[in-house]
Design a protein around this motif. Structure first.
Motif, PDB file in Angstrom:
ATOM      1  N   LEU A 180       0.862  -1.327   0.472  1.00 25.23           N
ATOM      2  CA  LEU A 180      -0.413  -0.151   0.111  1.00 25.23           C
ATOM      3  C   LEU A 180       1.096   1.773   0.296  1.00 25.23           C
ATOM      4  N   VAL A 181       2.347   1.323   0.586  1.00 23.78           N
ATOM      5  CA  VAL A 181       3.101   2.618   1.128  1.00 23.78           C
ATOM      6  C   VAL A 181       3.625   2.380  -0.275  1.00 23.78           C
ATOM      7  N   ASN A 182       4.254   1.315  -1.407  1.00 19.11           N
ATOM      8  CA  ASN A 182       4.600   1.553  -2.690  1.00 19.11           C
ATOM      9  C   ASN A 182       3.155   1.628  -4.336  1.00 19.11           C
ATOM     10  N   ALA A 183       2.178   1.537  -3.324  1.00 18.13           N
ATOM     11  CA  ALA A 183       0.835   2.058  -4.604  1.00 18.13           C
ATOM     12  C   ALA A 183       0.458   3.624  -4.308  1.00 18.13           C
ATOM     13  N   SER A 184       0.698   4.044  -3.006  1.00 20.73           N
ATOM     14  CA  SER A 184       0.341   5.496  -2.353  1.00 20.73           C
ATOM     15  C   SER A 184       1.705   5.712  -3.005  1.00 20.73           C
ATOM     16  N   GLU A 185       2.955   6.056  -3.436  1.00 22.88           N
ATOM     17  CA  GLU A 185       3.723   6.406  -3.705  1.00 22.88           C
ATOM     18  C   GLU A 185       3.653   6.859  -5.350  1.00 22.88           C
ATOM     19  N   ALA A 186       3.164   5.488  -4.911  1.00 12.24           N
ATOM     20  CA  ALA A 186       3.034   5.763  -7.539  1.00 12.24           C
ATOM     21  C   ALA A 186       1.890   6.502  -7.411  1.00 12.24           C
ATOM     22  N   VAL A 187       0.832   6.658  -7.102  1.00 16.87           N
ATOM     23  CA  VAL A 187      -0.279   7.544  -7.512  1.00 16.87           C
ATOM     24  C   VAL A 187      -0.211   9.020  -6.883  1.00 16.87           C
ATOM     25  N   ALA A 188       0.793   9.326  -5.826  1.00 19.87           N
ATOM     26  CA  ALA A 188       1.128  10.788  -5.212  1.00 19.87           C
ATOM     27  C   ALA A 188       1.062  11.914  -6.678  1.00 19.87           C
ATOM     28  N   GLY A 189       0.826  12.896  -5.967  1.00 18.75           N
ATOM     29  CA  GLY A 189       0.995  14.333  -6.970  1.00 18.75           C
ATOM     30  C   GLY A 189      -0.592  13.884  -8.391  1.00 18.75           C
ATOM     31  N   ILE A 190      -0.803  12.538  -8.277  1.00 18.45           N
ATOM     32  CA  ILE A 190      -2.349  12.718  -9.195  1.00 18.45           C
ATOM     33  C   ILE A 190      -3.560  11.912  -8.976  1.00 18.45           C
ATOM     34  N   GLN A 191      -4.636  11.899  -9.544  1.00 12.12           N
ATOM     35  CA  GLN A 191      -6.260  11.733  -9.040  1.00 12.12           C
ATOM     36  C   GLN A 191      -5.464  10.059  -8.910  1.00 12.12           C
ATOM     37  N   ASP A 209      -2.771  -0.181  -8.309  1.00  8.74           N
ATOM     38  CA  ASP A 209      -3.583   1.434  -8.356  1.00  8.74           C
ATOM     39  C   ASP A 209      -3.658   1.409  -9.792  1.00  8.74           C
ATOM     40  N   ASN A 210      -4.347   3.436  -9.837  1.00  9.24           N
ATOM     41  CA  ASN A 210      -3.806   3.599 -11.242  1.00  9.24           C
ATOM     42  C   ASN A 210      -2.220   4.674 -11.337  1.00  9.24           C
ATOM     43  N   GLY A 211      -0.774   4.490 -11.042  1.00  3.44           N
ATOM     44  CA  GLY A 211      -0.286   4.956 -10.288  1.00  3.44           C
ATOM     45  C   GLY A 211       1.009   5.594 -11.933  1.00  3.44           C
ATOM     46  N   VAL A 212       2.497   5.635 -11.621  1.00  2.12           N
ATOM     47  CA  VAL A 212       3.006   5.331 -12.347  1.00  2.12           C
ATOM     48  C   VAL A 212       3.422   4.206 -13.374  1.00  2.12           C
ATOM     49  N   GLY A 213       2.977   3.084 -12.510  1.00  4.27           N
ATOM     50  CA  GLY A 213       2.729   1.684 -13.471  1.00  4.27           C
ATOM     51  C   GLY A 213       5.265   1.317 -12.928  1.00  4.27           C
ATOM     52  N   ILE A 214       5.259  -0.314 -13.408  1.00  5.49           N
ATOM     53  CA  ILE A 214       6.483  -0.312 -13.438  1.00  5.49           C
ATOM     54  C   ILE A 214       7.171  -0.599 -14.662  1.00  5.49           C
ATOM     55  N   SER A 215       8.232  -0.393 -14.889  1.00  5.48           N
ATOM     56  CA  SER A 215       9.165   0.002 -16.599  1.00  5.48           C
ATOM     57  C   SER A 215       8.847  -1.522 -16.648  1.00  5.48           C
ATOM     58  N   PRO A 216       9.024  -1.790 -18.045  1.00  3.58           N
ATOM     59  CA  PRO A 216       9.591  -3.767 -18.102  1.00  3.58           C
ATOM     60  C   PRO A 216      10.691  -3.630 -17.738  1.00  3.58           C
ATOM     61  N   GLU A 217      11.473  -2.985 -17.634  1.00  4.16           N
ATOM     62  CA  GLU A 217      12.570  -3.848 -17.961  1.00  4.16           C
ATOM     63  C   GLU A 217      13.025  -3.247 -16.231  1.00  4.16           C
ATOM     64  N   ASP A 218      12.420  -2.807 -15.392  1.00  9.50           N
ATOM     65  CA  ASP A 218      12.302  -3.088 -13.118  1.00  9.50           C
ATOM     66  C   ASP A 218      11.925  -4.112 -13.648  1.00  9.50           C
ATOM     67  N   LEU A 219      10.499  -4.473 -14.445  1.00 10.32           N
ATOM     68  CA  LEU A 219       9.475  -5.546 -13.474  1.00 10.32           C
ATOM     69  C   LEU A 219       9.869  -6.694 -13.247  1.00 10.32           C
ATOM     70  N   PRO A 220      11.277  -7.465 -14.260  1.00  9.74           N
ATOM     71  CA  PRO A 220      11.533  -8.583 -13.690  1.00  9.74           C
ATOM     72  C   PRO A 220      12.423  -8.826 -11.861  1.00  9.74           C
ATOM     73  N   HIS A 221      13.212  -7.553 -11.492  1.00 11.12           N
ATOM     74  CA  HIS A 221      13.966  -7.168 -10.641  1.00 11.12           C
ATOM     75  C   HIS A 221      13.472  -6.466  -9.311  1.00 11.12           C
ATOM     76  N   VAL A 222      12.007  -6.672  -9.484  1.00  2.49           N
ATOM     77  CA  VAL A 222      11.543  -5.910  -8.499  1.00  2.49           C
ATOM     78  C   VAL A 222      10.943  -6.703  -6.762  1.00  2.49           C
ATOM     79  N   PHE A 223      11.326  -8.164  -6.976  1.00  3.51           N
ATOM     80  CA  PHE A 223      11.439  -8.316  -5.749  1.00  3.51           C
ATOM     81  C   PHE A 223      13.166  -9.001  -4.875  1.00  3.51           C
ATOM     82  N   GLU A 224      14.083  -8.248  -5.785  1.00  2.00           N
ATOM     83  CA  GLU A 224      15.311  -9.110  -5.516  1.00  2.00           C
ATOM     84  C   GLU A 224      15.683  -8.132  -4.466  1.00  2.00           C
TER      85      GLU A 224
END
Length: 117
Positions: A19-30, A50-65
């Motif tokens: 939820l913290v990650n999601a809230s950061e992803a939507v910060a500054g937008i509605q 969330d409908n925030g900034v999303g995660i790039s295809p390059e970053d997605l495979p690494h997010v759990f590292e």
């Protein structure tokens, strides 16, 4: 009632981190964050969307590292999702993230239901 075997404080910790990650992803937008659950005969699925900034295809495979972070300008040290991943694995569950840049992210946690016998 559908129940799971879990450590409630660990599941709470995992949800808060997401939820913290999601809230950061939507910060500054509605932005919007939605939590929903569904289940079948064997599992319960928790989704945090969330409908925030999303995660790039390059970053997605690494997010759990461990120590992998895209939050270089903020306080991120890259342990949040690594810890979440470990918690979910320790509960015999699985976690997956579906995301597209500028369209948000869907974090899906699947946990096995407690045996009803």
């Amino acid at each position: 009632d559908d129940l799971i075997n879990c450590n409630p404080s660990q599941i709470k910790q995992a949800c808060i981190a997401i939820l913290v990650n999601a809230s950061e992803a939507v910060a500054g937008i509605q932005g919007e964050i939605v939590m929903q659950t569904k289940n079948d005969a064997n599992n319960i699925v928790l989704e945090i969307i969330d409908n925030g900034v999303g995660i790039s295809p390059e970053d997605l495979p690494h997010v759990f590292e461990p120590f992998y972070s895209t939050k270089h300008q903020t306080s991120g040290i890259g342990l949040g999702l690594a810890i979440v991943h470990g918690i979910i694995q320790n509960h015999n569950g699985k976690i997956e993230i579906i995301s597209e840049l500028q369209k948000g992210a869907n974090v899906r946690i699947t946990l096995p239901l407690k045996n009803k016998n």
